[in-house]
Every structure is written in structure tokens, then in C-alpha cells.
Design an enzyme around this catalytic site. Structure first.
Site, mmCIF file in Angstrom:
data_model
loop_
_atom_site.group_PDB
_atom_site.id
_atom_site.type_symbol
_atom_site.label_atom_id
_atom_site.label_comp_id
_atom_site.label_asym_id
_atom_site.label_seq_id
_atom_site.Cartn_x
_atom_site.Cartn_y
_atom_site.Cartn_z
ATOM 1 N N ASP A 99 0.813 -1.124 0.207
ATOM 2 C CA ASP A 99 0.115 0.143 0.091
ATOM 3 C C ASP A 99 0.914 1.216 -0.024
ATOM 4 O OD1 ASP A 99 -2.277 1.652 0.399
ATOM 5 O OD2 ASP A 99 -3.392 -0.251 1.784
ATOM 6 N N ASP A 201 -2.854 4.624 -2.583
ATOM 7 C CA ASP A 201 -4.064 5.017 -1.931
ATOM 8 C C ASP A 201 -4.803 6.496 -2.322
ATOM 9 O OD1 ASP A 201 -5.538 4.880 0.908
ATOM 10 O OD2 ASP A 201 -4.602 6.567 1.205
ATOM 11 N N GLU A 264 -6.223 3.072 -6.115
ATOM 12 C CA GLU A 264 -7.798 3.483 -5.385
ATOM 13 C C GLU A 264 -8.361 4.605 -5.898
ATOM 14 O OE1 GLU A 264 -9.825 3.802 -1.037
ATOM 15 O OE2 GLU A 264 -8.005 4.974 -1.677
ATOM 16 N N HIS A 325 -11.146 -2.925 3.226
ATOM 17 C CA HIS A 325 -11.146 -2.468 4.433
ATOM 18 C C HIS A 325 -11.979 -1.410 4.773
ATOM 19 C CE1 HIS A 325 -7.857 -0.265 2.550
ATOM 20 N NE2 HIS A 325 -8.164 0.679 3.606
ATOM 21 N N ASP A 326 -12.494 -0.601 3.679
ATOM 22 C CA ASP A 326 -13.337 0.777 3.916
ATOM 23 C C ASP A 326 -14.386 0.564 3.812
ATOM 24 O OD1 ASP A 326 -11.033 2.102 4.299
ATOM 25 O OD2 ASP A 326 -10.736 2.383 2.237
HETATM 26 C C1 GLC Z 1 -7.957 5.263 1.754
HETATM 27 C C2 GLC Z 1 -7.882 3.995 2.597
HETATM 28 C C3 GLC Z 1 -8.522 4.262 4.132
HETATM 29 C C4 GLC Z 1 -7.784 5.456 4.605
HETATM 30 C C5 GLC Z 1 -7.949 6.800 3.597
HETATM 31 C C6 GLC Z 1 -6.790 7.732 4.155
HETATM 32 O O1 GLC Z 1 -9.226 5.418 1.333
HETATM 33 O O2 GLC Z 1 -8.280 2.959 1.759
HETATM 34 O O3 GLC Z 1 -8.634 3.252 4.734
HETATM 35 O O4 GLC Z 1 -8.371 5.879 5.770
HETATM 36 O O5 GLC Z 1 -7.247 6.360 2.350
HETATM 37 O O6 GLC Z 1 -5.636 7.211 3.892
#
Ligand code: GLC
Length: 536
Positions: A99, A201, A264, A325-326
């Protein structure tokens, strides 16, 4: 025949590092824990593991607030542990994807400490600092993804800094060439160690409007929604300059062989596909989260598949994500009965599938009592259901205490079902959900039509979605019944087919009445060549 790249053929499995396997009794998963469990991943049949952030972090956002990009947080282990994991994974043919969190650092990162130390510091412009507006107001109306203003005032230098997330996560200034170079060095650090790629991310948030203009109000905003929805993200997201930046990241990876860049990106298809970049020199896979948000009905999913296929640029490789995980887990979204169809859908669609650890066990919404709550977003916005804790609970390995996840006190509670819903109980039960995932992956690997073939939606009538996958003379048809009652299959192709797999795993043939049971999905093989390869 030219072999397709591994990330096209393969299946990605996300591990939320804190919750997979603890090896040192502190109640938090770690790298040695993951290494101990590689046998399971090999059994399941996945090809690549994406691990959530494992770098030194104050853990305000559980690792998405990084204070050193080039080391491992002691909670997860050491660089030596990481090398051992990488080596052991590679020995088994498993790829490791890290990540990469470029939008923001922790406020405890030494870069930010320097940046905030004075207006004249050499790293001042590594972050985004601005004067406030008269009357003690922040520089603009941008809202943090986790609620509240996206600006925090720093009294020492009398300016505000921007943070798209927590105030402990200041945004880096990617318009600054020094920042780019330093962050590309981070990529090289891990690429040199041998990692196979990165999940970037919040890739669509990295560049902000140069003039930091106010966002317009969202006319559809309702008070029950998270605060971030109050405005339309016109100026703080998806800016035109982002594509040049992602192409530069890609060029860093392309200096190495066979590495993958995943973004992402939460955007509609028409915008999402621009992240493949000009001449496909952007992200290899801009994550497609549409299955997470779709209404779980045959017609909606058919439309989604067709819209996505239509939007893809020529040569752009598709991908599908079922959970992360979100987001609420798939079994919580679609229910236990449809979770089997969801597995079949994910593993038979055209495009790289991404699974989320624990979905294959049927984990749903694990209840997390308020005194255990951890997610900073939910703490900022209580009562509107945004907590990500229920999808981040420990993996369930055995029926022993804490499901064999830890001998300490788990950082989040486990699903009370773990005594029966665990790998030890379910792995060798071929009718179980993990048994189904295992078998689907095996079948996907055996049939090139499924891994790299073409796709065509045939119909979506009467709650049944039917689509075809084909490669050369091999043709497979997938039929999924979204209704709880049985449905007759009307596709004429199926009269000359044989069933390869039913989601209920208790039959391998279909009676001549061509009926699917309620909530049942099935794969059929049509071509003679495929049929001969279809045996169990
Ligand atoms: C992304 C991650 C999330 C995190 C956010 C800030 O969306 O998947 O878990 O809180 O970024 O880094």
C-alpha cells in the site's frame, strides 16, 4: 502463445495486516503471522496479496498516517521480517503488493515537523499551507473525508495546512518537484527489495486545484450523509494534472520488470477509465468498486457490466473488487444466501478479481460494541453508520480461543460465530463457502475463457443474470439467480451444455427442466473442447 501478464490472469487478495494473524501475542496481526499463513493462501489459489500499510505510524488512521515510508512499524515486525515474507511468498509463486500512501504523511513525519517549523523552512512547500480568510476562517470550504474542515490552523506560523483526512494526516504538495522525487524514491526503495507492485491510496485526490477554489454545494445533500457529501468535489479531486503524475509513477515501475500499479479511485466509470492513462501508461488497474455500490439485482448488474465494458479504453484491462477494508463486507451487503453468487460473479467476470480477507469465510457485519470502537472516522461522525471496524475484525482460523488469531487480547472483537465459522472447520468441507471459493479459483485457472476470455451479457430477465465467457473455441455460460425462489433458464445455449459447478456444490448436472434453485448460480461449459477439460 503469448502468456498474459500475471496481474491479468491472477487473483488479488487483500490482507488487512492488523487482523490476519498475530505471531507475538500483542493482539495485532503482523508480518510473521502472514508468513505463517501462506499455506492457506496457496490452498485458496490466489496469486497476489495486497497488504494494508505496514510502515511506521502513530496509527491515528491505522497505518494510513505514515511517519517513515522506508521501514516497518514494530507492531508489524522488522525489515528482516518483511524480506523473509517476500522471499517465502515468492518461493510459492505469490506476488506481494504494498500500500503506497502518497496523498498525506503523518503529522509526525520528520518532513512535516520541518515544514511546520517556520514559514522559511526548506520543506515548507512540501505541504499545502495558506493564510486564513478574514474573520478567522479557513482558506476555503473544503471538508475532510472524515468530517470537519480540511484545514487546521497552526498558531506557531499563523497559517493553515490542508488535510483531506485527519488533521494528523497533512496532505503533501504534489505540485512540488522535490516531493515527487522523494516519493518516487520511496517506490524505488521497495521495488529494489523485490515487491511486485503498489496499490496507490486515494489516487484521485493527489492533486488539488492550483487556486484552491471553493467547492460548490451539493444540491442532493441530506443531513443523514457524511459531511464530505455536503459539497461536490470539483476542485479537490480528479484534477486534470493527476494523469501526468500517475504516468510518472508508472514510469518508475516500468524501469523494473513485471510490476503493477493499482489506483484506489472512487469515480464513475467515465472518469475512472481515464486513469488507465494516455496510451495505457497510467495505472494498470484503476480499481473498479462498482460491485460494492450496485443494487444487488440481475438487471442492475447486467447494466453495470455492459457500461463498464463500453467505457474501457481499447486494451485497458478490467478489474472487479468485491470488498475492502473501508466498506461493509459483501455478506453484510447482499446477505448470506447471495454471498455464494457474489463469489461466482467475482470469479467469472472478465477482469482481475480482488478479494478481501475473510469474505471467503462469510464474515458479515461483526458487531463492535462502542467501548471497542477504533475507527477515527466513526469517532468524528458518530451515529451515521460509517464505522469501518465491523469489516476489519480478526480472521478466523480455528475454533480455539480468539479463533487462533492471537493468544493476546485482539485489537478488535471477533465474530462470536468463530467457533464454527473458521478455516479449520470449513476448509475441507467442499460445500462450505471457502470450499466454493477454492473451487471457483481452480475452475477460473483451468479455463482460459474465464481468466482471459471475452465476455458478453446474454440476458437479465426474471431475476437471472446470464453471461458468456469465451476464448477460442471454448465457451462457458454463467447463470446467477438473484431470487430466493427457483427460476427456469431460458437461454437456448444451455440445452447443449454441461454444468461445471453449482454454487450449492451439491450437483454437477442440471435436470432437463433447466431450473436454477433459489439463490443458486451455476457455470456451464458449451464447447466440446471446454467440456473435456471440465471434469472435477
Ligand atoms: C484510503 C484508505 C482508507 C484511509 C484513507 C486515508 O481510502 O483505504 O482506509 O482511511 O485512504 O488514507
Amino acid at each position: 502463445m503469448l502468456q498474459e501478464a500475471w496481474w491479468k490472469r491472477g487473483i488479488i487478495y487483500e490482507i488487512y495486516a492488523r487482523s490476519f494473524q498475530d505471531s507475538n501475542d500483542d493482539g495485532i496481526g503482523d508480518l510473521n503471522g502472514i508468513r505463517e499463513r501462506l499455506d492457506y493462501l496457496t490452498w485458496l489459489g490466489v496469486d497476489a496479496v495486497w497488504i494494508s500499510p505496514i510502515f511506521p505510524s502513530p496509527m491515528a488512521d491505522f497505518g494510513y498516517d505514515i511517519s517513515n515510508y522506508c521501514d516497518i512499524d514494530p507492531v508489524f515486525g522488522t525489515l528482516t521480517d518483511f524480506d523473509a515474507l517476500l522471499q517465502e511468498a515468492h518461493r510459492r509463486g505469490l506476488k506481494i503488493i504494498l500500500d503506497y500512501v502518497p496523498n498525506h504523511t503523518s503529522d509526525e513525519h520528520p518532513w512535516f515537523a520541518e515544514s511546520r517549523s517556520s514559514r522559511n523552512n526548506a520543506k515548507r512547500h512540501w505541504y499545502i499551507w495558506r493564510d486564513g480568510k478574514p474573520g478567522g476562517l479557513p482558506p476555503n470550504n473544503w471538508v475532510s473525508q472524515f468530517a470537519g474542515s480540511a484545514w487546521t490552523f497552526d498558531p506557531d506560523t499563523n497559517q493553515y495546512y490542508l488535510h483531506s483526512f485527519l488533521s494528523k494526516q497533512p496532505d503533501l504538495n504534489w505540485r512540488n518537484r522535490e516531493v515527487r522525487e522523494a516519493m518516487f524514491q520511496v517506490l524505488r526503495f521497495w521495488l529494489d527489495r523485490g515487491v511486485d507492485g503498489f496499490r496507490v491510496d486515494v489516487a484521485w485526490l493527489l492533486i488539488k486545484d492550483a487556486a484552491l477554489r471553493d467547492n460548490p454545494l451539493n444540491p442532493d445533500f441530506r443531513a443523514t450523509q457524511p459531511a464530505i457529501n455536503r459539497y461536490l468535489s470539483l476542485y479537490n479531486a480528479d484534477q486534470p494534472e493527476i494523469h501526468d503524475l500517475i504516468a510518472q509513477m508508472r514510469a518508475v515501475l516500468d524501469a523494473y520488470s513485471d510490476r503493477i500499479l493499482i489506483g484506489e479511485i472512487y469515480l464513475p466509470f467515465s472518469r475512472l477509465v481515464t486513469y488507465y492513462g494516455q496510451n495505457l501508461m497510467g495505472a494498470h488497474l484503476p480499481f473498479n468498486f462498482a460491485l460494492i455500490h450496485v443494487a444487488w439485482r440481475a438487471q442492475e448488474i447486467a447494466t453495470l457490466i455492459m457500461d463498464y465494458e463500453k467505457a474501457l479504453p481499447p486494451g485497458g484491462w478490467p478489474n472487479w473488487v468485491l470488498g475492502n477494508h473501508d466498506q461493509p463486507r459483501v455478506a453484510a451487503r447482499v446477505g448470506a444466501a447471495q454471498a455464494r453468487n457474489a463469489a461466482m460473479l467475482l470469479l467469472t467476470l472478465r477482469g482481475t478479481p480482488t478479494m478481501y480477507y475473510g469474505d471467503e469465510l462469510g464474515l458479515a457485519r461483526v458487531s463492535v460494541p462502542p467501548e471497542f470502537a477504533k475507527d477515527p472516522w466513526a469517532k468524528n461522525e458518530p451515529g451515521i453508520g460509517v464505522s469501518r471496524d465491523p469489516c476489519r475484525t480478526p480472521f478466523q482460523w480455528t475454533g480455539a480461543a480468539n479463533a487462533g488469531f492471537t493468544t493476546g487480547r485482539p485489537w478488535l472483537p471477533l465474530d462470536p460465530d468463530y467457533r464454527t465459522q473458521n478455516v479449520e472447520c470449513l476448509q475441507h468441507d467442499r460445500h462450505s463457502l471457502p470450499g466454493l471459493y477454492h473451487r471457483l479459483i481452480e475452475i477460473r485457472k483451468r479455463h482460459r475463457a474465464l481468466s482471459i476470455g471475452d465476455a458478453r451479457v446474454i440476458s437479465a430477465d426474471d431475476d437471472v443474470l446470464i453471461y458468456e465467457r469465451s476464448h477460442g473455441s471454448e465457451k462457458l455460460v454463467i447463470a446467477l439467480n438473484f431470487a430466493p425462489e427457483s427460476r427456469r433458464l431460458s437461454a437456448p445455449q444451455l440445452t447443449a451444455s454441461s454444468m461445471v459447478l453449482s454454487t450449492s456444490m451439491d450437483r454437477e448436472e442440471m435436470a432437463s427442466d433447466l431450473k436454477l434453485r433459489g439463490n443458486e448460480g451455476a457455470i456451464f461449459v458449451l464447447s466440446p473442447q471446454g467440456r473435456s477439460g471440465a471434469g472435477a
